[in-house]
Each structure stands twice: as C-alpha cells, then as structure tokens.
Design a protein around this motif. Structure first.
Motif, PDB file in Angstrom:
ATOM      1  N   ASP A   1       0.829  -1.179  -0.049  1.00  0.00           N
ATOM      2  CA  ASP A   1       0.117  -0.081   0.147  1.00  0.00           C
ATOM      3  C   ASP A   1       0.943   1.346   0.078  1.00  0.00           C
ATOM      4  O   ASP A   1       1.811   1.246   0.767  1.00  0.00           O
TER       5      ASP A   1
ATOM      6  N   THR B   1       4.460   3.957  -3.777  1.00  0.00           N
ATOM      7  CA  THR B   1       5.685   4.531  -3.571  1.00  0.00           C
ATOM      8  C   THR B   1       6.689   3.686  -3.394  1.00  0.00           C
ATOM      9  O   THR B   1       8.057   3.698  -3.578  1.00  0.00           O
TER      10      THR B   1
ATOM     11  N   PRO C   1      -2.206  17.818  -6.898  1.00  0.00           N
ATOM     12  CA  PRO C   1      -1.118  17.776  -5.608  1.00  0.00           C
ATOM     13  C   PRO C   1      -1.590  17.105  -4.393  1.00  0.00           C
ATOM     14  O   PRO C   1      -0.826  16.641  -3.577  1.00  0.00           O
ATOM     15  N   ALA C   2      -2.859  17.018  -4.065  1.00  0.00           N
ATOM     16  CA  ALA C   2      -3.217  16.377  -2.977  1.00  0.00           C
ATOM     17  C   ALA C   2      -3.068  14.930  -2.993  1.00  0.00           C
ATOM     18  O   ALA C   2      -3.275  14.341  -2.064  1.00  0.00           O
TER      19      ALA C   2
ATOM     20  N   GLY D   1      -0.119  13.628  -3.913  1.00  0.00           N
ATOM     21  CA  GLY D   1       0.970  13.324  -3.470  1.00  0.00           C
ATOM     22  C   GLY D   1       1.682  12.315  -4.378  1.00  0.00           C
ATOM     23  O   GLY D   1       2.291  11.549  -4.137  1.00  0.00           O
TER      24      GLY D   1
ATOM     25  N   GLN E   1      12.188   8.298   9.632  1.00  0.00           N
ATOM     26  CA  GLN E   1      11.644   9.509   9.512  1.00  0.00           C
ATOM     27  C   GLN E   1      12.645  10.558  10.052  1.00  0.00           C
ATOM     28  O   GLN E   1      12.666  11.638   9.431  1.00  0.00           O
TER      29      GLN E   1
ATOM     30  N   ARG F   1      16.040  18.693  -6.413  1.00  0.00           N
ATOM     31  CA  ARG F   1      15.046  18.437  -4.990  1.00  0.00           C
ATOM     32  C   ARG F   1      15.375  17.557  -4.115  1.00  0.00           C
ATOM     33  O   ARG F   1      15.380  17.588  -3.078  1.00  0.00           O
TER      34      ARG F   1
ATOM     35  N   ASP G   1       6.124  12.993   9.164  1.00  0.00           N
ATOM     36  CA  ASP G   1       4.626  13.027   9.221  1.00  0.00           C
ATOM     37  C   ASP G   1       3.931  11.729   8.144  1.00  0.00           C
ATOM     38  O   ASP G   1       4.776  10.803   7.721  1.00  0.00           O
TER      39      ASP G   1
ATOM     40  N   PHE H   1       5.774  10.659   4.576  1.00  0.00           N
ATOM     41  CA  PHE H   1       6.922  10.186   4.254  1.00  0.00           C
ATOM     42  C   PHE H   1       7.123   8.929   3.621  1.00  0.00           C
ATOM     43  O   PHE H   1       6.050   8.171   3.647  1.00  0.00           O
ATOM     44  N   ARG H   2       8.103   8.912   2.612  1.00  0.00           N
ATOM     45  CA  ARG H   2       8.030   7.839   1.509  1.00  0.00           C
ATOM     46  C   ARG H   2       8.848   6.905   2.178  1.00  0.00           C
ATOM     47  O   ARG H   2       9.616   7.048   3.160  1.00  0.00           O
TER      48      ARG H   2
ATOM     49  N   LEU I   1       8.372  14.121  -1.770  1.00  0.00           N
ATOM     50  CA  LEU I   1       7.117  14.740  -2.408  1.00  0.00           C
ATOM     51  C   LEU I   1       7.577  16.294  -2.573  1.00  0.00           C
ATOM     52  O   LEU I   1       8.594  16.813  -2.000  1.00  0.00           O
ATOM     53  N   THR I   2       7.185  16.875  -3.596  1.00  0.00           N
ATOM     54  CA  THR I   2       7.146  18.355  -3.565  1.00  0.00           C
ATOM     55  C   THR I   2       6.729  18.983  -2.439  1.00  0.00           C
ATOM     56  O   THR I   2       5.791  18.433  -1.648  1.00  0.00           O
TER      57      THR I   2
ATOM     58  N   GLN J   1       2.909  19.381  -3.083  1.00  0.00           N
ATOM     59  CA  GLN J   1       2.385  18.132  -2.791  1.00  0.00           C
ATOM     60  C   GLN J   1       2.079  18.028  -1.485  1.00  0.00           C
ATOM     61  O   GLN J   1       1.114  17.773  -0.709  1.00  0.00           O
TER      62      GLN J   1
ATOM     63  N   ALA K   1      -0.399  20.306   0.260  1.00  0.00           N
ATOM     64  CA  ALA K   1      -1.763  20.000  -0.192  1.00  0.00           C
ATOM     65  C   ALA K   1      -2.218  18.736   0.730  1.00  0.00           C
ATOM     66  O   ALA K   1      -3.341  18.736   1.207  1.00  0.00           O
ATOM     67  N   GLN K   2      -1.147  17.705   0.767  1.00  0.00           N
ATOM     68  CA  GLN K   2      -1.703  16.631   1.695  1.00  0.00           C
ATOM     69  C   GLN K   2      -1.879  16.908   3.127  1.00  0.00           C
ATOM     70  O   GLN K   2      -2.797  16.554   3.791  1.00  0.00           O
TER      71      GLN K   2
ATOM     72  N   ALA L   1      -5.012  18.812   3.372  1.00  0.00           N
ATOM     73  CA  ALA L   1      -6.296  17.750   2.996  1.00  0.00           C
ATOM     74  C   ALA L   1      -6.650  17.261   4.411  1.00  0.00           C
ATOM     75  O   ALA L   1      -8.034  16.858   4.630  1.00  0.00           O
ATOM     76  N   PHE L   2      -5.706  16.671   5.425  1.00  0.00           N
ATOM     77  CA  PHE L   2      -6.125  16.213   6.649  1.00  0.00           C
ATOM     78  C   PHE L   2      -5.895  17.107   7.746  1.00  0.00           C
ATOM     79  O   PHE L   2      -6.115  16.564   8.849  1.00  0.00           O
TER      80      PHE L   2
ATOM     81  N   HIS M   1      -3.645   6.632   7.320  1.00  0.00           N
ATOM     82  CA  HIS M   1      -2.995   6.626   6.011  1.00  0.00           C
ATOM     83  C   HIS M   1      -1.907   5.321   5.843  1.00  0.00           C
ATOM     84  O   HIS M   1      -1.861   5.242   4.354  1.00  0.00           O
TER      85      HIS M   1
END
Lengths: 553, 320
Positions: A40, A48, A126-127, A129, A417, A458, B33, B36-37, B44-45, B48, B51-52, B55-56, B82
């Motif tokens: 997921d 991802t 964008p939302a 992601g 993280q 980036r 958060d 995170f990937r 994420l930019t 992005q 925006a995420q 949204a929450f 999530h």
C-alpha cells in the motif's frame, strides 16, 4: 486429555493444516511472494514502494512498456500494452496512441482515451502526492481525440518522451472522474481497485496479505498462474523462513548469509540478477547549520578527494557482501543503458590523504590519532539510517578506515523519518544515502542536479552544484539521438566522479529465492514481476496443494 | 463498593485522557509526517506535501487538531489510517480480535502453568525438582523475549517442521474445522513465546508467597483441625495468590507492549504490530486510536485484577 492423545494431536496438526503435496486437479499454480513491506499504496499514480509497484503493474497496464533491453531513449525499446500502436507528430512534440480495441477494465467497461486523460489528472493533483508527478513534467497535456485515440503533447523534444508517456497509466474515468480533488487515497476505489492488467484484486488484509486472481479474458491472453499472493511478514527473517518452509515461493532480496543458507533447501532456486539500487556517502557542500554558507571543510575538493582516497572500498564491500556487490562507479548502476564501466574511480591510497591533510594544516594529533588544526579535531558527523543494516555496518567500517587517516567520524544513526528530516534539512556532514534507479536517467536532475534549474536538485541532499554536470545532463536528455544522449550522460558521470561529490560505495547484486516447481522466463532485473504472467508450473516437479485450480474466483 | 468502583472508573478515564493526549501531541512533535515515503524513494514536492497536510488538517496548530479529534471521537469517528488506507475503526476491528486471542491464550497458559507450578514449588521448597524448576524459570527470564521468539521460529517451526513459521492461517489452507485447527496451530508458538516469561515470573512469585504462607498460623490451624494436607494447601494458596494477582494486573499492561515483539516476529496480524508500524509511519490517527483502545483495555484489565485481589484477600474491604 491423556499425555498420549495430546502428543498425537500435536503431531497430527501439521498434517492436518500445513502445506502438502497436490491431491486435487492441477491448476496453473499459485505464486506466493513473501515480503516484509506492505504494497500500500498500490495505485499507479500514488504507489511509492517496490512492492506497491509490483501490485500496481499486475493490476494495471500502461499504454506502452519498456522492453527487455531497458533502453529508455527513443521508441525502439518499447512494446505496446493498452496502446496497440502510436505515431509521432511531424514536429515530434506530440504522440498519438491508438488503444487496443480488446482492452477492458476488470468490470467489463472498455478502456477509452478519456481514461488516459484521467490517469494524468490524478498524477497532477497535488493532494494525491503522486511520486510520478516530477517524472512527467515534460508532458504538457493529454487530449482524448476520440474514444480510442489519445494524444500526448509535450513541452519540448527529449530522448525520453515515450518513457514519460509510459509512466501515465490509464485509470477508469467512469469510476474516478466524480472523485473530489485529493480524494483518491480515501476512496473506495483505493481499497477495491478496478484495473486493466492481467490480474484482478481478490482479497486484501492490510499489512497481512493480498491476493490477486488471473483475468481469464485479458486482452493480452490469460496469464499463467491462477493466483498471485503476497504474504507480509514485518520481520525479514520470518519472511525468508517462509520460503525455506515452502509456505511461500519467492523472496526478492536475500541477504548474503541467507544465500549460503539456501543450499540447505533443495526446493529453492537462487536467481542472481543486476541490481538497481546504489549506496554512497554524500558530502555536504553546505554548512549543516547554515545552508547558505559553504561547508567549512567539505566545500574544499582536496578534502573530499582525500577522504575518498582513504577508503578501501573493495575491502569494505567484501566485508559487507562477500562477492554479492560491485564497487559503485558513479551515480548509476551497471544495468542502466548509460552505464559506463570505463570510468576510473578515485583510487584507494594510504599516503595521499595524509599528504593532502598535512598540506591543509591538519598536522596536530590527539592521543587517539585524530588530526588537529588550531586545536580543533578533524571531526565529521555521519547521518545513517537505522533501518538499513547494510548502511549501518558500512558506516562502522568507514569510521574505522577514516580513523586510520586521522578523521573522527561520529555516527548519527536515526530511524527512517528522523533520518529523512535531517537529510532533507541538510543537517549532516556526510550522509549514507541510497537511491533506487530506473532505466531512465532523468532522476539525475533531482538527485545530483543543482537547484539552479527549475525543478532540479530537489533530492540533492549534499547540495552538490556543477553547471557543467547540469548542462551535460540537460543536453543529453534534450537530444533525440540515443547515442548522443548516452555520450552526454556518460560525460556528466565523469564530471561528478572527478568532483568527488560523494564516495561511491557499492551496488548490490541481488539474489532472489524462487521455488523450483516454477519454470521461469528471463528474469527482468528492474521489475521481475512483469514476467509473472508467463511463469509456468514445471510438469516434472511435484506441485503443492495450493496449486490446485481455485474453486471460487 | 459501587462508589469505589465508580471512583476507580473515573480515575481510569482520566488516565486514558492523559495517555491519549500525550501520544497525540508527542507523535506530532516527532520528525516526519504520515506522507513520508520509503527511505530512498522520491520525495514529495513542497506543494504536494502542503496539499496533503492541508487535506487532513495537519497544517493547523496542534491544540486545534486535538479539539477537532476529541469532537471526532465523541461522534464515534476515529479518522483515516494513512499507512493502511482504511478507516482507523476498521483497522482496529480487524486486528483487535487477533491480539485479544493471543493475549488471552498466553495469559491463561502463563497463569495456568505458573500458578500451580509455583504453588507446588513453594509447598515442596526443599524438593530437588522444585529447585531445578526455579533455575529453569530464571533462565527463561534471562532470555530476551525477541530471542525466545526467534528461537521458536528457527527451532520448532523451521528446523523441526512442527509449527508454521508465521501468520494466523495457512495461505489457501483448509476451512471449517480444519481452518480452526489451522489457527490453533499458528497460535501455539506465539502464545507460548508470550506466555513463558510470564509463567516463569508467576511461578517464582507464587513459590515465594507459598513458602511465606505455609508457616502462617491459619495454615497450622487448618492442619491442627485434622484436615488433610490438601485442605491446608488450599487455605495457603488463596492467601498466597495476592502477589500473583497484583502481578496479573501489571501483566496486562506489560502484555500490550510485549505483544508488539511477538506479533512482529510471528507476523501475527494483531494490534501490537499495527501500533508499532503506525508509530514508524507517523500515522497520527491510527496511533491515537490504537492507544485509546489499548489504554481502555489496560484500565479495565487492572480493574478486574483488583476485583480478583479483593476476592482473594478478605482483608481488602475496599478497592484501593
């Protein structure tokens, strides 16, 4: 219950419940993939992880797919999928795809050009992601010319235009166009997706299992195995043990000790292949506490070269992987089309680093042998991700080798993280980083390109900045000639290696464990699951109970 | 009695509120958060990510988020997970039964083995076998729980093939009665791995309490009345249960954390694993919901243990 009956029950349980040889009629087999990671999210716009990619590519078909030679340039290396054919506009700024008329969604609805438009819209929201958003910036728009024809317009010509289009997966507009912006992740569709690929979703228990069933009337023909299941064990040792015990059929990346252990399990076949990940020690070109200022030590190329020379990468790799990794040559892996194995790395040298550091004034020594200049020790802080056992071990080996050169490396080990936050904030002197590559080289723009160009740099944690490197990458990607592209990219590799932007550590050679009862086609190193639909049961090998034809869809 | 019980429940509610508030705040203060990937995945930019977060509602101040969360919980809504792409309530409903099954069976095994064994050891303290069992209990306690679990996977499961490696059921395995046996088969090792250290602790506690009790006046009186040894032992056991029952209350709280390791190693699809993975993924709503349920369970469990303690020890007339 008597002691005897208790013992009998214990001995009978495995016979009653465990995996057994086939008793019913043989089907086309069930492949159980053991994995530590949950797939997921597994929708093409939002996936991802590698596991997520696997599931999404079994559930959904793209317009076109990169072929076995993994050449992302031009169009020769691509094979049709949902698009039966395509043609370029005279100015090469648009490509028109004609969809396969037999292509259907799993609910029976035809795949239309409108679905291609929806695929891009979901990536661009964008939302949602979407990690693909940065990969399709060269696409200007997609237009549904008619129900079967979709035209992709590009901002500019480049070597990887078709590759960009291959990243846009058509998504069912009849189910998704009514979703609010950013609503994909929490939609019912995300839990029960309707795809166009060779397998449909049958069952899903988040973080536990996921079962896919073969689509009998798929437009490309019925796939081989009846079912593909993912069984998720968060502890890798348990996940691998499931393959040893025949509870699962595939484990994708065996650690070196388990490669040796596999010989004890005759049903297991080892499949070595070229990896797509690489690991490096990136130098921070900017001060950790003030990214506007140059790093007091590492901005000096002589220091970076000295630190690179002080590392015996061959010994380090042997200690970590035995023979199951290559020394990394630059920001690429050997499986990539642009790989250049003629690049000469900065060699290991025990004397040169001492000469350089002496010349820079690091002549004093502490009692531990750490170099001093003006009373300050030569100390660097290394950011290391705790979840990566290999990188943690590599950091300890690097620490010892640099200590011999008089450099004190302080290991700052953090969970994923916290590591990500410190890395992205530039809070380190050196970082033990890693990237998963793809056949495309466009990733160089964000991983090693400078922020001087819009959308570049980036993910360039060390803030390496070279106008020459940027120009070569940009020129290479802008060329329509694959040979020119490859030459430019290779030239860019030489620049970044000479600049010592990082110590290029290793490129693991993965080994997969697969049950021998399957006859395998050629293993695709970048996405082995793409050949799963053509796996077959070996008629000579005994099948397992789970290979019986499923009784219910 | 009723008043004391209500007071105890009130204290429990305060504890739950404090625990949930602390977790709600601390996880938001930790780096990262929910978006995170993977470690080396494309990031994420900024657009992005913003925006995420918007949204929450994670772009709002923490106190505002907390007030909104309390309102959600009051209306029976626990939010969206999530990391699992499903409502938190669904995630908890899917995993709680597996954890309850594991903890219940492990607790029954632990105290079912530990209490009688400890009582026997205490009553026959000079017996060589009692001393040997005590040494074994010390060894079991000295082995870290994750090592015990790994040894169970590598030995009885992998090397001897007596048990499945992990999970709660065999993939595409039997259904009906066979399916039930399959779950029992999968449950055996994780339950034992969870139960053994608790059983060792319970046995040693029970042994010490029994040794201290067997020479008390009321036990001698029981013997003097002419009853057999079994009657005296029963009298002694009830009094000697007090420290074990106190431990049982603590055990319920400890089991919630112990189950995290066991569920991870045995790939048991329970709530401990869910919470652990939720923390790593900074899945704010999942962690808050999981902690809420776990703390309710712990408070109720300790309350039950206190009631049992009161039954075992008549000197405790009121709930403490």
């Amino acid at each position: 219950m008597t002691r005897r009956s208790l013992r009998a029950l214990l001995l009978a349980l495995p016979l009653l419940t465990a995996c057994d040889r086939l008793r019913g009629p043989a089907g086309a087999g069930t492949v159980i993939v053991s994995t530590a990671a949950d797939p997921d999210p597994f929708l093409p716009p939002t996936r991802t992880s590698v596991t997520g990619r696997m599931v999404s590519e079994l559930l959904f078909d793209p317009l076109v797919e990169i072929g076995a030679d993994l050449n992302p340039f031009g169009e020769a290396g691509f094979v049709p999928r949902l698009a039966a054919s395509w043609r370029w506009s005279p100015d090469s700024l648009a490509v028109t795809f004609t969809l396969d008329p037999k292509a259907r969604w799993h609910d029976g609805t035809s795949v239309t050009a409108r679905d291609v438009v929806t695929g891009l819209a979901l990536i661009r929201d964008p939302a949602n992601g979407s990690p693909v958003a940065g990969e399709v910036v060269d696409i200007d728009s997609i237009v549904a010319v008619d129900a079967r024809t979709a035209r992709v317009h590009f901002h500019e010509r480049s070597a990887e235009q078709l590759y960009s289009a291959s990243l846009v997966y058509p998504m069912p507009s009849h189910l998704l166009d009514s979703l609010p912006a950013g609503g994909l992740a929490t939609s019912a569709f995300a839990q029960r997706p309707v795809g166009s690929g060779p397998y449909r979703l049958v069952e899903r228990e988040p973080k536990v299992r996921l079962v896919l069933g073969a689509v009998e009337d798929h437009y490309r023909g019925r796939p081989g195995p009846d079912r593909i299941a993912l069984t998720i064990s968060p502890d890798p040792a348990t996940g691998i043990a499931k393959v040893w015990a025949e509870e699962a059929d595939v484990w994708e990346l065996l650690p070196p000790p388990d490669v040796t252990a596999a010989t004890a399990y005759p049903q297991v076949r080892l499949v070595p292949y070229n990896g797509w990940d690489y690991t490096f020690v990136a130098f921070n070109f900017r001060a950790p506490n003030d990214t506007a200022a140059a790093h007091p030590l590492l901005a000096d190329p002589a220091v970076r070269v000295a630190l690179t020379q002080a590392l015996d990468r061959t010994g380090l790799i042997r200690a970590l992987f035995d023979s199951l990794a290559h020394p990394l040559l630059g920001p690429f892996v050997r499986a990539q089309f642009t790989a250049d194995t003629t690049i000469a790395p900065i060699p290991f040298d025990t004397l040169a680093p001492a000469r350089t550091l002496d010349s820079l004034g690091w002549t004093g020594r502490t009692r531990d042998g750490i170099r001093l200049r003006d009373g300050r020790p030569l100390r660097l802080r290394a950011l290391v991700p705790a979840p990566s056992a290999n990188r943690v071990r590599a950091a300890v080996l690097v620490q010892e080798q640099w200590r011999r050169a008089g450099v004190d490396l302080v290991i700052d080990k953090r969970e994923a993280q916290a590591f990500g936050a410190a890395r992205d904030g530039g809070d380190f002197d050196v970082v033990f980083g890693g990237w998963g590559t793809t056949p495309s080289v466009r990733g160089l723009r964000s991983t090693w390109g400078s922020g001087a160009r819009a959308g570049w740099g980036r993910q360039n944690s060390g803030r390496y900045a070279s106008a020459i490197f940027d120009s070569l990458v940009a020129d290479g990607l802008a060329s329509a000639d694959p040979v020119v592209t490859r030459d430019r990219i290779r030239a860019a590799y030489r620049v970044i290696v000479a600049d010592a932007a990082a110590v290029w550590l290793y490129e693991p050679m993965p080994v997969a464990a697969v049950h021998r009862r399957f006859l395998l086609p050629t293993w695709r190193p970048e996405a082995w699951w793409r050949t799963l639909p053509s796996w077959r049961l070996d008629p000579e090998a005994p099948a397992l109970a789970r290979d019986a034809r499923p009784t219910a869809p | 009695m009723r008043r004391a019980l209500l007071a105890r429940l009130g204290h429990g509610a305060i504890v739950i509120a404090l625990v949930v508030s602390a977790c709600f705040t601390l996880i938001r203060l930790a780096p990262g958060d929910p978006f995170f990937r993977d470690l080396d995945a494309a990031r994420l930019t900024t657009a992005q990510r913003e925006a995420q977060r918007a949204a929450f509602g994670y772009d709002r101040p923490i106190p505002e988020q907390f007030v909104r969360y309390v309102g959600q919980v009051a209306s029976g809504e626990l939010g969206w997970s999530h990391s699992r792409s499903q409502p938190v309530a669904d995630a908890l409903a899917a995993t709680l039964p597996a954890t309850l099954l594991l903890i219940t069976v492990a607790t029954l095994l632990a105290f079912g083995i530990g209490v009688p064994l400890g009582a026997w050891m205490g009553w026959h303290a000079e017996h060589p076998l009692a001393r040997a069992v005590d040494r074994v209990a010390v060894i079991v306690l000295a082995v870290p729980d994750y090592l015990l679990a790994l040894l169970a996977v590598m030995g009885p499961a992998l090397a001897w093939g007596l048990f499945p490696i992990g999970g709660m059921r065999t993939e595409f395995g039997p259904r009906g009665l066979g399916g039930l046996l399959d779950v029992v088969h999968h449950l055996a090792l994780p339950a034992l791995a969870l139960a053994l250290p608790v059983a060792a602790t319970a046995a040693r506690l029970q042994c010490a309490a029994m040794r201290a009790t067997r020479d008390h006046a009321f036990v001698r009186t029981a013997r003097a009345k002419g009853g057999d040894d079994r009657l005296a032992r029963r009298h002694a056991l009830r009094a000697a249960l007090v420290p074990v029952l106190s431990f049982a209350g603590v055990h319920l709280a400890v089991a919630v954390s112990g189950v995290v390791v066991i569920e991870r190693i045995f790939a048991w699809p329970g709530m401990g694993r869910l919470l652990f993975e939720g923390v790593l993924a900074r899945d704010y709503p999942l962690v808050a919901g999981g902690v809420l349920v776990a703390s309710i369970g712990t408070v109720l469990g300790t309350l039950l243990a206190d009631l049992a303690l009161r039954w075992a020890d008549p000197r405790q007339q009121a709930l403490r």
